[in-house]
Enzyme design. Structure first.
Site, PDB file in Angstrom:
ATOM      1  N   TYR A  90       0.864  -1.178   0.000  1.00 22.24           N
ATOM      2  CA  TYR A  90       0.000   0.000   0.000  1.00 22.24           C
ATOM      3  C   TYR A  90       0.897   1.224   0.000  1.00 22.24           C
ATOM      4  CZ  TYR A  90      -3.097   3.735   1.623  1.00 22.24           C
ATOM      5  OH  TYR A  90      -3.802   4.923   1.741  1.00 22.24           O
ATOM      6  N   ALA A  91       0.762   2.042  -1.052  1.00 24.64           N
ATOM      7  CA  ALA A  91       1.563   3.277  -1.164  1.00 24.64           C
ATOM      8  C   ALA A  91       0.706   4.407  -0.610  1.00 24.64           C
ATOM      9  CB  ALA A  91       1.910   3.538  -2.622  1.00 24.64           C
ATOM     10  N   ASP A 134       3.586   0.175 -19.768  1.00 22.45           N
ATOM     11  CA  ASP A 134       2.448   1.058 -19.468  1.00 22.45           C
ATOM     12  C   ASP A 134       2.821   2.051 -18.375  1.00 22.45           C
ATOM     13  OD1 ASP A 134      -1.075   0.700 -18.472  1.00 22.45           O
ATOM     14  OD2 ASP A 134      -0.033   2.182 -19.723  1.00 22.45           O
TER      15      ASP A 134
END
Ligand SMILES: NC(=O)Nc1ccc2c(c1)=C(Cc1cc(-c3cccc(C(=O)NCCN4CCCCC4)c3)c[nH]1)C(=O)N=2
Length: 292
Positions: A90-91, A134
């Site tokens: 989780y950033a 991407d």
């Protein structure tokens, strides 16, 4: 290690959405540690023939492991009847895109610092023979200490992976478009092979966007954006920083092998040596600068 199940987590808000996945903020019920859990619907993946991409993303995340700090880490995977679950880092400080939009653009110091972290991250991908394909500000996240974490390897390519021999499969793979219009490189539009130089093109687009708040190639439709990319139809605002302009112009080059860094014996020595990074200590970038 016991295989995790959804019951090991409390699922919270949606923090990311893609065409084939939804990312939730989640908490491990045993440790209270926060994770980002990417959830994919099996039926949708099968119907859209994306199984190969999902397996590739898992393989790339496993190859990356946790040896380079600039990538989200895959902690666990598990599944239930209908869904696949990827438990990822989780950033806490969200996406680079949000930060650029919030501040309208970055100052030169911030742009230099985060461009340098991106160069170090791309050096590692090059070393591992992985092309992200991407790379864009939505896929560059900030951890709790405001260092970058690159995510979303759903379009990635592992160089040297044995290509299928049959003609049909080659054709299918070749014409299955990857990437996001504004950041896609000319070679991908021309159905040529994507290489690490494709990520250098995206890096040029991201540096431009950090400094201007705008993407270099913009248009009302994907077709019009593609036309601009293939014609290298973009320009710099009046008074744009001369050295940054020179660096970006060396990435936004149609022929992949002519991009700065693309043919480095030691990737990416020629990028590190560019004047834009002249006072960067590549062995220790130091703490991230304050945005404000
Ligand atoms: N396609 C993918 O693989 N997508 C992924 C994968 C892994 C992953 C992922 C996406 C993440 C996305 C994400 C989104 C967010 C987020 C979204 C919305 C709001 C916030 C937020 O406000 N966070 C609190 C801190 N804010 C940050 C922004 C400035 C003000 C203070 C964070 C945090 N992390 C993540 O943390 N980990």
């Amino acid at each position: 290690v016991r295989k995790r199940t959804p019951a090991d987590f409390v699922f919270g808000k949606v923090i990311g959405e893609g065409s084939f996945s939804t990312v939730y903020l989640a908490k491990d019920v045993h440790t209270n540690k926060e994770f980002a859990i990417k959830v994919l619907e099996k039926r949708h993946i099968i119907r859209e023939k994306k199984t190969e991409y999902v397996n590739r993303e898992k393989k790339v995340l496993q190859i990356l492991g946790s040896s380079c700090k600039y990538f989200v880490h895959l902690y666990y995977t598990f599944q239930d009847t209908d869904r696949l679950y990827f438990v990822l880092t989780y950033a806490k400080n969200g996406e680079l895109l949000q930060q650029i939009n919030k501040d309208t653009s970055f100052n030169l110091e911030c742009t230099k610092y985060y461009s340098a972290e991106l160069v170090l991250a791309l050096e590692y991908l090059n070393l591992k023979g992985i092309v992200h394909r991407d790379l864009k500000p939505e896929n560059v996240l900030f951890d709790e200490n405001w260092h970058i974490l690159i995510t979303d390897f759903g379009s990635a390519k592992i160089l040297g992976e044995d290509k299928s021999s049959d003609e049909e499969n080659q054709k299918r793979r070749k014409y299955s478009f990857v990437g996001t219009a504004q950041y896609v490189s000319p070679e991908i539009l021309n159905d040529a092979e994507s290489t690490c130089a494709s990520d250098l093109w995206a890096l040029g687009c991201i540096i431009y966007q950090m400094l201007t708040g705008q993407m270099p190639f913009r248009g009302a439709s994907e077709y019009l954006i593609f036309q601009k990319i293939l014609k290298l139809d973009y320009d710099f605002p009046q008074g744009f920083h001369k050295v940054a302009k020179d660096l970006i112009e060396k990435f936004l080059v149609i022929t992949p092998s002519n991009r700065l860094g693309a043919t480095d014996e030691t990737p990416y020595k020629s990028i590190r040596e560019h004047e834009f990074f002249k006072d960067v200590n590549w062995d220790d970038l130091g703490p991230p600068p304050k945005f404000f």
